[in-house]
Scaffold this motif. Structure first.
Motif, PDB file in Angstrom:
ATOM      1  N   GLU A  86       0.838  -1.256  -0.074  1.00 19.66           N
ATOM      2  CA  GLU A  86      -0.156  -0.019  -0.070  1.00 19.66           C
ATOM      3  C   GLU A  86       0.797   1.095  -0.050  1.00 19.66           C
ATOM      4  O   GLU A  86       0.373   2.332  -0.231  1.00 19.66           O
ATOM      5  CB  GLU A  86      -1.089   0.010   1.294  1.00 19.66           C
ATOM      6  CG  GLU A  86      -2.071  -1.146   1.159  1.00 19.66           C
ATOM      7  CD  GLU A  86      -3.065  -0.916   2.121  1.00 19.66           C
ATOM      8  OE1 GLU A  86      -2.792  -0.318   3.224  1.00 19.66           O
ATOM      9  OE2 GLU A  86      -4.011  -1.660   2.167  1.00 19.66           O
ATOM     10  N   ASP A  87       2.019   1.129   0.606  1.00 21.14           N
ATOM     11  CA  ASP A  87       2.915   2.522   0.533  1.00 21.14           C
ATOM     12  C   ASP A  87       3.846   2.745  -0.697  1.00 21.14           C
ATOM     13  O   ASP A  87       4.558   3.516  -0.746  1.00 21.14           O
ATOM     14  CB  ASP A  87       3.687   2.320   1.679  1.00 21.14           C
ATOM     15  CG  ASP A  87       2.953   2.544   3.051  1.00 21.14           C
ATOM     16  OD1 ASP A  87       1.836   2.959   3.036  1.00 21.14           O
ATOM     17  OD2 ASP A  87       3.417   2.532   4.136  1.00 21.14           O
ATOM     18  N   GLY A  88       3.684   1.974  -1.719  1.00 16.59           N
ATOM     19  CA  GLY A  88       4.428   2.186  -2.867  1.00 16.59           C
ATOM     20  C   GLY A  88       4.535   1.177  -3.776  1.00 16.59           C
ATOM     21  O   GLY A  88       3.820   0.120  -3.698  1.00 16.59           O
ATOM     22  N   PRO A  89       5.306   1.504  -4.890  1.00 18.66           N
ATOM     23  CA  PRO A  89       5.021   0.575  -6.118  1.00 18.66           C
ATOM     24  C   PRO A  89       5.983  -0.702  -5.894  1.00 18.66           C
ATOM     25  O   PRO A  89       6.935  -0.635  -5.247  1.00 18.66           O
ATOM     26  CB  PRO A  89       5.803   1.317  -7.277  1.00 18.66           C
ATOM     27  CG  PRO A  89       6.709   2.340  -6.523  1.00 18.66           C
ATOM     28  CD  PRO A  89       5.928   2.577  -5.137  1.00 18.66           C
ATOM     29  N   ALA A 132       7.875  -1.221   0.016  1.00 19.30           N
ATOM     30  CA  ALA A 132       8.204   0.120   0.745  1.00 19.30           C
ATOM     31  C   ALA A 132       8.119   0.055   2.264  1.00 19.30           C
ATOM     32  O   ALA A 132       8.786   0.728   3.059  1.00 19.30           O
ATOM     33  CB  ALA A 132       7.439   1.216  -0.209  1.00 19.30           C
ATOM     34  N   SER A 133       6.606  -0.597   2.467  1.00 19.26           N
ATOM     35  CA  SER A 133       6.448  -0.498   3.729  1.00 19.26           C
ATOM     36  C   SER A 133       6.730  -1.938   4.601  1.00 19.26           C
ATOM     37  O   SER A 133       6.548  -1.822   6.042  1.00 19.26           O
ATOM     38  CB  SER A 133       4.739  -0.391   3.874  1.00 19.26           C
ATOM     39  OG  SER A 133       4.294  -1.434   3.523  1.00 19.26           O
ATOM     40  N   GLY A 134       6.889  -2.949   4.083  1.00 21.91           N
ATOM     41  CA  GLY A 134       7.189  -4.278   4.623  1.00 21.91           C
ATOM     42  C   GLY A 134       5.890  -4.959   4.659  1.00 21.91           C
ATOM     43  O   GLY A 134       5.823  -5.951   5.532  1.00 21.91           O
ATOM     44  N   GLU A 135       5.136  -4.497   3.753  1.00 15.49           N
ATOM     45  CA  GLU A 135       3.507  -4.874   3.814  1.00 15.49           C
ATOM     46  C   GLU A 135       3.241  -5.410   2.522  1.00 15.49           C
ATOM     47  O   GLU A 135       1.964  -5.011   2.080  1.00 15.49           O
ATOM     48  CB  GLU A 135       2.366  -3.860   4.364  1.00 15.49           C
ATOM     49  CG  GLU A 135       2.770  -3.637   5.937  1.00 15.49           C
ATOM     50  CD  GLU A 135       2.581  -4.776   6.875  1.00 15.49           C
ATOM     51  OE1 GLU A 135       1.219  -5.401   6.738  1.00 15.49           O
ATOM     52  OE2 GLU A 135       3.092  -4.869   7.943  1.00 15.49           O
ATOM     53  N   LEU A 136       4.017  -6.008   1.806  1.00 12.37           N
ATOM     54  CA  LEU A 136       3.875  -6.476   0.643  1.00 12.37           C
ATOM     55  C   LEU A 136       2.983  -8.122   0.836  1.00 12.37           C
ATOM     56  O   LEU A 136       3.287  -8.815   1.428  1.00 12.37           O
ATOM     57  CB  LEU A 136       5.080  -6.969  -0.112  1.00 12.37           C
ATOM     58  CG  LEU A 136       4.927  -7.562  -1.642  1.00 12.37           C
ATOM     59  CD1 LEU A 136       4.381  -6.272  -2.463  1.00 12.37           C
ATOM     60  CD2 LEU A 136       6.317  -8.116  -1.974  1.00 12.37           C
ATOM     61  N   GLY A 152      11.102  -7.141   6.109  1.00 18.83           N
ATOM     62  CA  GLY A 152      10.826  -5.890   6.264  1.00 18.83           C
ATOM     63  C   GLY A 152      11.019  -5.053   5.053  1.00 18.83           C
ATOM     64  O   GLY A 152      10.881  -5.689   3.754  1.00 18.83           O
ATOM     65  N   PRO A 153      11.070  -4.019   4.698  1.00 19.38           N
ATOM     66  CA  PRO A 153      10.898  -3.225   3.402  1.00 19.38           C
ATOM     67  C   PRO A 153      12.421  -3.288   2.642  1.00 19.38           C
ATOM     68  O   PRO A 153      13.179  -3.999   3.210  1.00 19.38           O
ATOM     69  CB  PRO A 153      11.237  -1.558   3.650  1.00 19.38           C
ATOM     70  CG  PRO A 153      10.530  -1.385   5.253  1.00 19.38           C
ATOM     71  CD  PRO A 153      10.868  -2.692   5.854  1.00 19.38           C
ATOM     72  N   GLY A 154      12.201  -3.665   1.275  1.00 24.47           N
ATOM     73  CA  GLY A 154      13.068  -3.960   0.433  1.00 24.47           C
ATOM     74  C   GLY A 154      12.722  -4.897  -0.567  1.00 24.47           C
ATOM     75  O   GLY A 154      11.649  -4.926  -1.188  1.00 24.47           O
ATOM     76  N   ASP A 155      13.806  -5.510  -1.395  1.00 20.98           N
ATOM     77  CA  ASP A 155      13.335  -6.277  -2.712  1.00 20.98           C
ATOM     78  C   ASP A 155      13.365  -7.785  -2.305  1.00 20.98           C
ATOM     79  O   ASP A 155      14.163  -8.296  -1.482  1.00 20.98           O
ATOM     80  CB  ASP A 155      14.850  -6.048  -3.478  1.00 20.98           C
ATOM     81  CG  ASP A 155      14.729  -4.566  -4.243  1.00 20.98           C
ATOM     82  OD1 ASP A 155      13.594  -4.183  -4.439  1.00 20.98           O
ATOM     83  OD2 ASP A 155      15.833  -4.069  -4.340  1.00 20.98           O
TER      84      ASP A 155
END
Length: 167
Positions: free
Chosen positions: A24-27, A87-91, A111-114
């Protein structure tokens, strides 16, 4: 985290031949047209999994791994690997219009990252364009932290995927 995969499994609602993976926080990643592989598309920051059924539930299993697991291709019609960013760690796996009845694990468990996702599909040819009452499609999403790289098609054998790939 140990090498033993953590996992979750549950029904995911499908509308209009799709369910999604998004943060929700980013692409979630750079654009990837569905014609590229017939299974997953990334547009406007949302990853969309294309199903054979039009409407209904599909069975989704998510397994999370500290590193790339061995490829298990037996019994799967389509397998594609893609990189997504959280972006948020909520993928998370999400229905197009409905929330999931049971929460599947957060894909961005570190967490956030790839992250790298290996998406497996079977059964997309069974009830194409229909709204079956019973489960006819199964998906396995394996995920692990990894630097972003190009999408890779590991298997593509179903007829539905071939029609999606056709121009």
């Amino acid at each position: 985290m140990s090498d033993q995969a953590e996992h979750g499994r549950g029904p995911v609602p499908v509308q209009y031949h799709q369910f999604q993976i998004s943060d929700e926080d980013g692409p979630a990643g750079p654009d990837l047209p569905r014609e590229h592989n017939g299974l997953i598309e990334v547009q406007d920051g949302i990853a969309t999994i294309h199903t054979g059924i039009h409407t209904g539930d599909v069975d989704v299993t998510v397994t999370i791994h500290p590193r790339a697991p061995e490829i298990e291709d037996a019994g799967w019609d389509e397998i594609v690997e893609v990189s997504l960013h959280s972006a948020s760690g909520e993928l998370m796996v999400r229905g197009l219009m409905d929330d999931l009845d049971e929460e599947l694990p957060v894909l961005s468990f570190d967490g956030p990252g790839d992250y790298r996702l290996r998406i497996h599909a079977r059964g997309r040819d069974v009830a194409t364009d229909l709204a079956p009452d019973e489960t006819t499609e199964w998906y396995l999403i394996q995920v692990w932290p990894a630097p972003a790289r190009e999408a890779v098609v590991l298997r593509r054998t179903d007829s539905y995927g071939a029609t999606v790939r056709s121009p």
